[in-house]
Design a protein around this motif. Structure first.
Motif, PDB file in Angstrom:
ATOM      1  N   HIS A  16     121.634  45.638  51.506  1.00 36.39           N
ATOM      2  CA  HIS A  16     121.699  46.295  52.817  1.00 36.39           C
ATOM      3  C   HIS A  16     122.406  47.647  52.810  1.00 36.39           C
ATOM      4  CE1 HIS A  16     125.526  44.288  52.486  1.00 36.39           C
ATOM      5  NE2 HIS A  16     125.093  43.123  52.930  1.00 36.39           N
ATOM      6  N   TYR A  17     122.401  48.312  51.671  1.00 35.23           N
ATOM      7  CA  TYR A  17     123.049  49.625  51.594  1.00 35.23           C
ATOM      8  C   TYR A  17     122.393  50.664  52.512  1.00 35.23           C
ATOM      9  CZ  TYR A  17     124.979  47.737  47.221  1.00 35.23           C
ATOM     10  OH  TYR A  17     125.616  46.959  46.288  1.00 35.23           O
ATOM     11  N   LEU A  18     121.088  50.546  52.739  1.00 33.84           N
ATOM     12  CA  LEU A  18     120.342  51.603  53.436  1.00 33.84           C
ATOM     13  C   LEU A  18     120.321  51.452  54.953  1.00 33.84           C
ATOM     14  CD1 LEU A  18     117.276  51.882  51.019  1.00 33.84           C
ATOM     15  CD2 LEU A  18     119.140  53.526  51.272  1.00 33.84           C
ATOM     16  N   ILE A  19     120.905  50.375  55.499  1.00 36.24           N
ATOM     17  CA  ILE A  19     120.791  50.183  56.950  1.00 36.24           C
ATOM     18  C   ILE A  19     121.855  50.912  57.736  1.00 36.24           C
ATOM     19  CG2 ILE A  19     119.685  47.936  56.679  1.00 36.24           C
ATOM     20  CD1 ILE A  19     122.327  46.681  57.695  1.00 36.24           C
ATOM     21  N   ILE A  60     115.828  48.981  56.036  1.00 35.21           N
ATOM     22  CA  ILE A  60     116.029  50.420  56.228  1.00 35.21           C
ATOM     23  C   ILE A  60     116.310  50.720  57.701  1.00 35.21           C
ATOM     24  CG2 ILE A  60     114.618  51.037  54.232  1.00 35.21           C
ATOM     25  CD1 ILE A  60     112.373  51.822  56.171  1.00 35.21           C
ATOM     26  N   ASN A  61     116.815  51.914  57.948  1.00 33.29           N
ATOM     27  CA  ASN A  61     117.272  52.315  59.280  1.00 33.29           C
ATOM     28  C   ASN A  61     116.492  53.538  59.749  1.00 33.29           C
ATOM     29  OD1 ASN A  61     118.724  53.288  61.510  1.00 33.29           O
ATOM     30  ND2 ASN A  61     120.698  52.700  60.648  1.00 33.29           N
ATOM     31  N   TYR A  62     115.832  53.400  60.896  1.00 34.76           N
ATOM     32  CA  TYR A  62     115.066  54.504  61.489  1.00 34.76           C
ATOM     33  C   TYR A  62     115.906  55.762  61.649  1.00 34.76           C
ATOM     34  CZ  TYR A  62     113.185  57.094  65.561  1.00 34.76           C
ATOM     35  OH  TYR A  62     112.758  58.058  66.432  1.00 34.76           O
ATOM     36  N   TYR A  63     117.180  55.595  62.013  1.00 31.67           N
ATOM     37  CA  TYR A  63     118.037  56.755  62.218  1.00 31.67           C
ATOM     38  C   TYR A  63     118.266  57.530  60.923  1.00 31.67           C
ATOM     39  CZ  TYR A  63     119.182  54.923  66.842  1.00 31.67           C
ATOM     40  OH  TYR A  63     119.115  54.474  68.137  1.00 31.67           O
ATOM     41  N   ASN A  64     118.187  56.855  59.801  1.00 32.71           N
ATOM     42  CA  ASN A  64     118.324  57.539  58.517  1.00 32.71           C
ATOM     43  C   ASN A  64     116.998  58.096  58.024  1.00 32.71           C
ATOM     44  OD1 ASN A  64     121.026  56.801  58.499  1.00 32.71           O
ATOM     45  ND2 ASN A  64     120.686  54.990  57.238  1.00 32.71           N
ATOM     46  N   LEU A  65     115.910  57.418  58.364  1.00 33.24           N
ATOM     47  CA  LEU A  65     114.587  57.850  57.900  1.00 33.24           C
ATOM     48  C   LEU A  65     114.099  59.077  58.641  1.00 33.24           C
ATOM     49  CD1 LEU A  65     112.064  57.236  56.143  1.00 33.24           C
ATOM     50  CD2 LEU A  65     111.254  55.790  58.024  1.00 33.24           C
ATOM     51  N   PHE A 106     111.998  47.365  58.275  1.00 34.47           N
ATOM     52  CA  PHE A 106     112.679  48.141  59.320  1.00 34.47           C
ATOM     53  C   PHE A 106     113.726  47.247  59.966  1.00 34.47           C
ATOM     54  CE2 PHE A 106     109.627  51.790  60.029  1.00 34.47           C
ATOM     55  CZ  PHE A 106     110.606  52.763  59.987  1.00 34.47           C
ATOM     56  N   HIS A 107     114.994  47.434  59.610  1.00 39.51           N
ATOM     57  CA  HIS A 107     116.076  46.683  60.234  1.00 39.51           C
ATOM     58  C   HIS A 107     116.411  47.292  61.591  1.00 39.51           C
ATOM     59  CE1 HIS A 107     120.092  44.866  60.769  1.00 39.51           C
ATOM     60  NE2 HIS A 107     119.644  43.918  59.964  1.00 39.51           N
ATOM     61  N   THR A 108     116.468  48.602  61.636  1.00 36.94           N
ATOM     62  CA  THR A 108     116.515  49.344  62.892  1.00 36.94           C
ATOM     63  C   THR A 108     115.253  50.176  62.947  1.00 36.94           C
ATOM     64  OG1 THR A 108     118.925  49.425  63.073  1.00 36.94           O
ATOM     65  CG2 THR A 108     117.691  51.172  64.176  1.00 36.94           C
ATOM     66  N   ALA A 109     114.419  49.924  63.958  1.00 35.42           N
ATOM     67  CA  ALA A 109     113.110  50.568  64.092  1.00 35.42           C
ATOM     68  C   ALA A 109     113.122  51.502  65.294  1.00 35.42           C
ATOM     69  CB  ALA A 109     112.024  49.500  64.259  1.00 35.42           C
ATOM     70  N   PRO A 110     112.109  52.340  65.431  1.00 28.80           N
ATOM     71  CA  PRO A 110     112.020  53.158  66.644  1.00 28.80           C
ATOM     72  C   PRO A 110     112.004  52.271  67.891  1.00 28.80           C
ATOM     73  CG  PRO A 110     110.419  53.910  65.015  1.00 28.80           C
ATOM     74  CD  PRO A 110     110.995  52.611  64.495  1.00 28.80           C
ATOM     75  N   GLY A 111     113.052  52.337  68.689  1.00 25.83           N
ATOM     76  CA  GLY A 111     113.074  51.598  69.939  1.00 25.83           C
ATOM     77  C   GLY A 111     113.595  50.184  69.886  1.00 25.83           C
ATOM     78  N   LEU A 159     107.681  44.345  59.150  1.00 27.36           N
ATOM     79  CA  LEU A 159     107.488  45.260  60.272  1.00 27.36           C
ATOM     80  C   LEU A 159     108.782  45.609  61.006  1.00 27.36           C
ATOM     81  CD1 LEU A 159     104.194  43.705  61.646  1.00 27.36           C
ATOM     82  CD2 LEU A 159     104.420  45.844  60.365  1.00 27.36           C
ATOM     83  N   VAL A 160     109.467  44.597  61.505  1.00 28.67           N
ATOM     84  CA  VAL A 160     110.724  44.854  62.217  1.00 28.67           C
ATOM     85  C   VAL A 160     111.606  43.618  62.113  1.00 28.67           C
ATOM     86  CG1 VAL A 160     109.870  44.092  64.490  1.00 28.67           C
ATOM     87  CG2 VAL A 160     111.760  45.731  64.361  1.00 28.67           C
ATOM     88  N   ASN A 161     112.877  43.857  61.929  1.00 29.68           N
ATOM     89  CA  ASN A 161     113.827  42.764  61.737  1.00 29.68           C
ATOM     90  C   ASN A 161     114.124  42.015  63.044  1.00 29.68           C
ATOM     91  OD1 ASN A 161     115.985  41.442  59.988  1.00 29.68           O
ATOM     92  ND2 ASN A 161     117.240  42.223  61.668  1.00 29.68           N
ATOM     93  N   GLU A 162     113.924  40.712  63.022  1.00 28.25           N
ATOM     94  CA  GLU A 162     114.390  39.785  64.045  1.00 28.25           C
ATOM     95  C   GLU A 162     114.110  40.215  65.481  1.00 28.25           C
ATOM     96  OE1 GLU A 162     118.475  38.825  63.197  1.00 28.25           O
ATOM     97  OE2 GLU A 162     118.024  38.205  61.152  1.00 28.25           O
ATOM     98  N   PRO A 163     112.832  40.182  65.875  1.00 23.32           N
ATOM     99  CA  PRO A 163     112.521  40.450  67.287  1.00 23.32           C
ATOM    100  C   PRO A 163     113.199  39.429  68.185  1.00 23.32           C
ATOM    101  CG  PRO A 163     110.591  39.587  66.118  1.00 23.32           C
ATOM    102  CD  PRO A 163     111.627  39.879  65.086  1.00 23.32           C
ATOM    103  N   PRO A 164     113.441  39.800  69.444  1.00 22.26           N
ATOM    104  CA  PRO A 164     114.270  38.964  70.323  1.00 22.26           C
ATOM    105  C   PRO A 164     113.471  37.895  71.053  1.00 22.26           C
ATOM    106  CG  PRO A 164     113.680  40.965  71.451  1.00 22.26           C
ATOM    107  CD  PRO A 164     113.046  41.054  70.083  1.00 22.26           C
ATOM    108  N   THR A 165     114.041  37.421  72.123  1.00 18.69           N
ATOM    109  CA  THR A 165     113.361  36.553  73.073  1.00 18.69           C
ATOM    110  C   THR A 165     113.832  36.969  74.454  1.00 18.69           C
ATOM    111  OG1 THR A 165     112.828  34.249  73.590  1.00 18.69           O
ATOM    112  CG2 THR A 165     115.119  34.743  73.083  1.00 18.69           C
TER     113      THR A 165
END
Length: 361
Positions: A16-19, A60-65, A106-111, A159-165
């Motif tokens: 998880h270095y890149l998140i 990976i983290n959208y803010y870094n990408l 994508f651990h942190t994705a757009p939005g 695609l995206v890490n852990e979508p909610p409910t």
């Protein structure tokens, strides 16, 4: 008993270095993520292979990408930071050389982010805003183009890490809203690379299978192994007593006030539902994350972990431990009281955890 056999039961670790947001200056994050990201990722991969494991998930983290995420709401097309992708390039190449399957996520994705610190300053919502979904699809399409030459037997996209409910974290969220956003990205990936294996995490942070996406070709569904979190994240949770079996905790996907006694049978029932959809719907299943970072007694936690790993082995489901040798969840340098460590390349390796993870491989 159902047994998953569609997707290989790869076993390994999340690196998880890149998140971590490159602009984040909090001391605890800075300590967890060393400066030389690439060297640490490649070094970890070599140790993972040497220890006999064959899976790495790279969140990976959208803010870094994205270099211009602050302008996203204004309609700007994402500008990718090439230096960030070059680290991923080297990791994918080294993993292939070592025979390690890589899952890029994508651990942190757009939005959207499961991390509240990142979610709170999102300019838009992946679930409800057209621009966020467009950026999400655009980035995945460009990543797919970049790695089109990599074999799908060695590289997949989560695609995206852990979508909610819909429990207040994302008000109005539904399975159909989730599917709509995911299909935009899937279509973009397939346009660039029609054979790429794609991973989609279950709803409710990886707990609920995606029953409405079982018909999507070459889509592996991904679950989690953290429950009961009151035990695995104790004392930040609310476990009545830190014991295994028998810990009384919130039921998996239950209401806030639901309380049940957990044991191996309850874990088996949970994971077997995932194995069942694999068999009945011809869907690959993998457990992308799991583990414990807890001040509960080590002998209690390792019994829980042993049950989890044995169940996953019985059901044919692979596993990625959250963390390797950075942070509290990993298998090395964790400072767990009551744990027997052995020396491994200058690191302190959790002997029991290692032996449990190797069982059944």
């Amino acid at each position: 008993m159902y047994k998953q056999s569609i997707f290989p039961a790869y076993r390994g670790f999340n690196l998880h270095y890149l998140i971590v947001d490159k602009n984040d200056t909090r001391p605890d994050w800075a300590k967890m993520v060393p400066k030389k990201l690439c060297d640490n990722i490649l070094g970890d991969m070599e140790m993972i292979a040497d220890l006999g494991f064959n899976f790495v998930r790279l969140p990976i983290n959208y803010y870094n990408l994205s270099l211009n995420y602050a302008d996203a709401k204004k309609g700007a097309t994402p500008i990718i930071d090439e230096s960030y992708l070059e680290i991923i390039d080297k990791a994918v190449l080294r993993a292939r050389e070592l025979g390690i399957y890589t899952e890029l996520a994508f651990h942190t994705a757009p939005g959207y982010s499961v991390l509240k610190i990142n979610a709170d300053h999102m300019p838009y919502s992946l679930w409800f805003d057209e621009k966020a979904q467009s950026d999400f699809a655009c980035l995945w399409g460009r990543i797919a183009e970049r790695y089109r030459g990599e074999s799908s037997e060695m590289l997949g996209f989560n695609l995206v890490n852990e979508p909610p409910t819909d429990d207040g974290y994302v008000k109005g969220f539904t399975a159909d809203i989730h599917k709509n956003a995911m299909m935009r990205a899937i279509d973009a990936i397939r346009k660039a690379d029609c054979d790429r294996t794609i991973f989609a995490d279950g709803l409710s942070w990886g707990r609920i299978p995606l029953y409405n996406m079982c018909d999507v070709p070459n889509l592996v569904q991904s679950t989690r192994a953290y429950d009961p979190t009151e035990l695995t994240h104790y004392p930040s949770g609310s476990a009545v007593n830190a014991v295994w079996p028998g810990v009384v905790a919130r039921d998996i996907c239950g209401s806030e006030d639901s309380r049940v006694a957990f044991d191996r049978k309850r874990l088996l029932d949970f994971f077997e539902e995932w194995a069942k959809i694999s068999v009945t719907e011809n869907v690959g299943v993998h457990c992308g994350e799991g583990g414990f970072a807890s001040s509960a007694p080590y002998d209690v936690l390792i019994k829980w972990f042993s049950d989890v790993m044995d169940i996953l082995t019985e059901l044919g489901i692979g596993f990625g431990l959250w963390g390797f040798c950075a942070g509290r969840f990993g298998i090395m340098d964790t400072d767990r009281k009551g744990c027997e460590y052995v020396d491994y390349r200058g690191h302190r390796l959790d002997k029991k955890m290692y032996e449990i993870m190797k069982r059944g491989m």
